[in-house]
Scaffold this motif. Structure first.
Motif, mmCIF file in Angstrom:
data_model
loop_
_atom_site.group_PDB
_atom_site.id
_atom_site.type_symbol
_atom_site.label_atom_id
_atom_site.label_comp_id
_atom_site.label_asym_id
_atom_site.label_seq_id
_atom_site.Cartn_x
_atom_site.Cartn_y
_atom_site.Cartn_z
ATOM 1 N N GLU A 1 0.854 -1.175 0.000
ATOM 2 C CA GLU A 1 0.000 0.000 0.000
ATOM 3 C C GLU A 1 0.891 1.226 0.000
ATOM 4 O OE1 GLU A 1 -2.764 0.022 3.284
ATOM 5 O OE2 GLU A 1 -4.239 0.920 1.943
ATOM 6 N N LEU A 2 0.650 2.103 -0.934
ATOM 7 C CA LEU A 2 1.516 3.257 -1.110
ATOM 8 C C LEU A 2 0.670 4.434 -1.581
ATOM 9 C CD1 LEU A 2 4.660 3.935 -1.289
ATOM 10 C CD2 LEU A 2 4.342 3.652 -3.746
ATOM 11 N N ASP A 3 0.774 5.544 -0.887
ATOM 12 C CA ASP A 3 0.048 6.759 -1.270
ATOM 13 C C ASP A 3 -1.433 6.487 -1.522
ATOM 14 O OD1 ASP A 3 2.458 8.088 -1.119
ATOM 15 O OD2 ASP A 3 2.869 7.924 -3.266
ATOM 16 N N ASP A 4 -2.064 5.753 -0.601
ATOM 17 C CA ASP A 4 -3.507 5.473 -0.674
ATOM 18 C C ASP A 4 -3.904 4.635 -1.884
ATOM 19 O OD1 ASP A 4 -3.998 6.852 1.699
ATOM 20 O OD2 ASP A 4 -4.075 8.767 0.622
ATOM 21 N N LYS A 5 -2.963 3.850 -2.355
ATOM 22 C CA LYS A 5 -3.261 2.918 -3.440
ATOM 23 C C LYS A 5 -2.673 1.560 -3.081
ATOM 24 C CE LYS A 5 -3.162 6.314 -7.226
ATOM 25 N NZ LYS A 5 -3.830 7.297 -6.422
ATOM 26 N N ILE A 6 -3.296 0.502 -3.609
ATOM 27 C CA ILE A 6 -2.808 -0.849 -3.330
ATOM 28 C C ILE A 6 -2.320 -1.482 -4.631
ATOM 29 C CG2 ILE A 6 -3.395 -3.122 -2.394
ATOM 30 C CD1 ILE A 6 -5.551 -1.756 -0.711
ATOM 31 N N TYR A 7 -1.141 -2.077 -4.550
ATOM 32 C CA TYR A 7 -0.504 -2.706 -5.703
ATOM 33 C C TYR A 7 -0.180 -4.153 -5.373
ATOM 34 C CZ TYR A 7 0.473 2.171 -6.902
ATOM 35 O OH TYR A 7 0.364 3.501 -7.176
ATOM 36 N N TRP A 8 -0.194 -5.003 -6.369
ATOM 37 C CA TRP A 8 0.293 -6.362 -6.141
ATOM 38 C C TRP A 8 1.580 -6.571 -6.934
ATOM 39 C CZ3 TRP A 8 0.473 -10.527 -9.746
ATOM 40 C CH2 TRP A 8 -0.185 -10.334 -10.964
ATOM 41 N N GLN A 9 2.336 -7.559 -6.477
ATOM 42 C CA GLN A 9 3.650 -7.804 -7.071
ATOM 43 C C GLN A 9 3.697 -9.201 -7.683
ATOM 44 O OE1 GLN A 9 5.713 -7.078 -3.434
ATOM 45 N NE2 GLN A 9 5.863 -4.894 -3.800
ATOM 46 N N PRO A 10 3.832 -9.269 -8.999
ATOM 47 C CA PRO A 10 3.931 -10.565 -9.664
ATOM 48 C C PRO A 10 5.137 -11.356 -9.156
ATOM 49 C CG PRO A 10 3.592 -8.810 -11.262
ATOM 50 C CD PRO A 10 3.884 -8.150 -9.948
ATOM 51 N N ASP A 11 5.045 -12.661 -9.246
ATOM 52 C CA ASP A 11 6.194 -13.502 -8.918
ATOM 53 C C ASP A 11 6.356 -14.538 -10.025
ATOM 54 O OD1 ASP A 11 4.393 -15.637 -8.360
ATOM 55 O OD2 ASP A 11 4.199 -14.963 -6.283
ATOM 56 N N GLU A 12 7.107 -15.558 -9.740
ATOM 57 C CA GLU A 12 7.430 -16.534 -10.785
ATOM 58 C C GLU A 12 6.171 -17.225 -11.345
ATOM 59 O OE1 GLU A 12 10.328 -20.423 -11.197
ATOM 60 O OE2 GLU A 12 10.208 -19.350 -9.291
#
Ligand code: FES
Length: 127
Positions: A108-119
Protein backbone atom coordinates in the motif's frame (compact mmCIF):
# COMPACT_ATOMS: atom_id res chain seq x y z
CA UNK A 1 4.52 7.67 -9.09
CA UNK A 2 7.17 8.11 -6.44
CA UNK A 3 8.10 4.88 -4.76
CA UNK A 4 6.22 2.59 -7.09
CA UNK A 5 8.46 -0.07 -8.56
CA UNK A 6 8.25 -1.05 -12.20
CA UNK A 7 6.68 -4.46 -11.83
CA UNK A 8 3.96 -3.57 -9.34
CA UNK A 9 0.41 -3.72 -10.62
CA UNK A 10 -2.25 -1.32 -9.41
CA UNK A 11 -5.31 -2.99 -7.84
CA UNK A 12 -7.43 -0.23 -6.34
CA UNK A 13 -7.55 2.81 -4.13
CA UNK A 14 -6.95 2.06 -0.45
CA UNK A 15 -10.44 3.11 0.60
CA UNK A 16 -11.99 0.47 -1.67
CA UNK A 17 -10.85 -2.18 0.82
CA UNK A 18 -12.32 -1.62 4.28
CA UNK A 19 -11.31 -3.54 7.39
CA UNK A 20 -13.14 -6.86 7.41
CA UNK A 21 -15.26 -5.73 4.49
CA UNK A 22 -15.56 -6.58 0.84
CA UNK A 23 -12.44 -7.59 -1.00
CA UNK A 24 -11.37 -6.45 -4.44
CA UNK A 25 -10.71 -9.02 -7.14
CA UNK A 26 -8.06 -8.59 -9.79
CA UNK A 27 -7.16 -10.67 -12.85
CA UNK A 28 -4.00 -12.75 -12.84
CA UNK A 29 -2.38 -15.50 -14.82
CA UNK A 30 -1.71 -18.21 -12.24
CA UNK A 31 0.54 -21.09 -13.24
CA UNK A 32 -0.36 -20.24 -16.84
CA UNK A 33 -4.15 -20.15 -16.34
CA UNK A 34 -6.45 -17.15 -16.23
CA UNK A 35 -7.54 -16.72 -12.62
CA UNK A 36 -8.29 -14.02 -10.09
CA UNK A 37 -6.51 -12.73 -7.05
CA UNK A 38 -8.17 -10.77 -4.29
CA UNK A 39 -7.17 -8.31 -1.64
CA UNK A 40 -8.84 -7.78 1.72
CA UNK A 41 -7.98 -5.62 4.69
CA UNK A 42 -7.35 -7.17 8.08
CA UNK A 43 -5.72 -5.63 11.13
CA UNK A 44 -5.23 -2.49 9.09
CA UNK A 45 -3.14 -4.08 6.38
CA UNK A 46 -3.96 -5.36 2.90
CA UNK A 47 -3.54 -9.09 2.33
CA UNK A 48 -3.85 -10.70 -1.09
CA UNK A 49 -4.23 -14.28 -2.22
CA UNK A 50 -4.97 -16.27 -5.28
CA UNK A 51 -8.75 -16.75 -5.34
CA UNK A 52 -8.50 -20.52 -5.25
CA UNK A 53 -9.57 -22.73 -2.36
CA UNK A 54 -7.02 -25.20 -0.98
CA UNK A 55 -9.72 -27.89 -0.99
CA UNK A 56 -11.05 -27.83 -4.55
CA UNK A 57 -9.35 -25.26 -6.79
CA UNK A 58 -12.33 -22.94 -7.21
CA UNK A 59 -13.02 -19.36 -6.21
CA UNK A 60 -13.84 -18.56 -2.61
CA UNK A 61 -16.23 -15.62 -2.67
CA UNK A 62 -19.92 -16.35 -2.21
CA UNK A 63 -20.84 -13.12 -3.96
CA UNK A 64 -18.34 -11.03 -5.83
CA UNK A 65 -15.83 -9.64 -3.34
CA UNK A 66 -17.44 -11.25 -0.29
CA UNK A 67 -14.69 -13.25 1.39
CA UNK A 68 -15.15 -12.67 5.12
CA UNK A 69 -17.56 -14.77 7.15
CA UNK A 70 -19.99 -12.91 9.37
CA UNK A 71 -17.64 -12.35 12.34
CA UNK A 72 -15.11 -10.63 10.10
CA UNK A 73 -12.34 -12.76 11.62
CA UNK A 74 -11.90 -15.35 8.90
CA UNK A 75 -12.07 -15.66 5.16
CA UNK A 76 -14.48 -18.36 4.15
CA UNK A 77 -14.88 -20.51 1.09
CA UNK A 78 -18.45 -20.39 -0.17
CA UNK A 79 -18.47 -23.98 -1.38
CA UNK A 80 -17.80 -26.14 1.70
CA UNK A 81 -17.10 -23.50 4.32
CA UNK A 82 -13.34 -23.81 4.83
CA UNK A 83 -12.13 -20.89 6.94
CA UNK A 84 -8.80 -19.16 6.48
CA UNK A 85 -6.83 -16.82 8.72
CA UNK A 86 -6.80 -13.51 6.85
CA UNK A 87 -3.20 -12.52 7.50
CA UNK A 88 -1.54 -15.89 6.91
CA UNK A 89 -3.90 -17.65 4.52
CA UNK A 90 -3.73 -20.73 6.72
CA UNK A 91 -6.83 -22.92 6.69
CA UNK A 92 -8.05 -23.01 10.30
CA UNK A 93 -11.02 -25.29 9.78
CA UNK A 94 -12.89 -27.24 7.15
CA UNK A 95 -11.98 -29.88 4.61
CA UNK A 96 -8.54 -28.44 3.82
CA UNK A 97 -7.45 -27.79 7.43
CA UNK A 98 -3.69 -27.34 7.49
CA UNK A 99 -3.65 -26.15 3.88
CA UNK A 100 -3.32 -22.57 2.89
CA UNK A 101 -4.18 -19.98 0.31
CA UNK A 102 -1.49 -18.98 -2.15
CA UNK A 103 -0.31 -15.52 -1.03
CA UNK A 104 0.28 -12.67 -3.44
CA UNK A 105 2.58 -9.87 -2.30
CA UNK A 106 0.83 -6.53 -1.93
CA UNK A 107 1.92 -3.07 -0.97
CA UNK A 108 0.00 0.00 0.00
CA UNK A 109 1.52 3.26 -1.11
CA UNK A 110 0.05 6.76 -1.27
CA UNK A 111 -3.51 5.47 -0.67
CA UNK A 112 -3.26 2.92 -3.44
CA UNK A 113 -2.81 -0.85 -3.33
CA UNK A 114 -0.50 -2.71 -5.70
CA UNK A 115 0.29 -6.36 -6.14
CA UNK A 116 3.65 -7.80 -7.07
CA UNK A 117 3.93 -10.57 -9.66
CA UNK A 118 6.19 -13.50 -8.92
CA UNK A 119 7.43 -16.53 -10.79
CA UNK A 120 4.00 -18.21 -10.92
CA UNK A 121 1.46 -15.43 -10.63
CA UNK A 122 1.76 -12.87 -13.39
CA UNK A 123 -0.31 -10.04 -14.81
CA UNK A 124 -2.80 -11.46 -17.35
CA UNK A 125 -1.12 -9.86 -20.36
CA UNK A 126 2.20 -11.55 -19.57
CA UNK A 127 2.14 -14.77 -21.56
S1 FES B 1 -13.93 -25.88 -2.28
FE1 FES B 1 -13.47 -24.58 -0.64
S2 FES B 1 -14.02 -25.75 1.09
FE2 FES B 1 -14.37 -27.10 -0.55
Amino acid sequence: MAGETANEVFICESDAVAEGGRGVRFPVLAFGDAATGFVVRYDGKPHAYLNRCAHVPIELDWAEGEFFESSGLYLMCATHGAIYVPDSGLCAGGPCKGGRLRPIAVRELDDKIYWQPDEFIRPPQAK
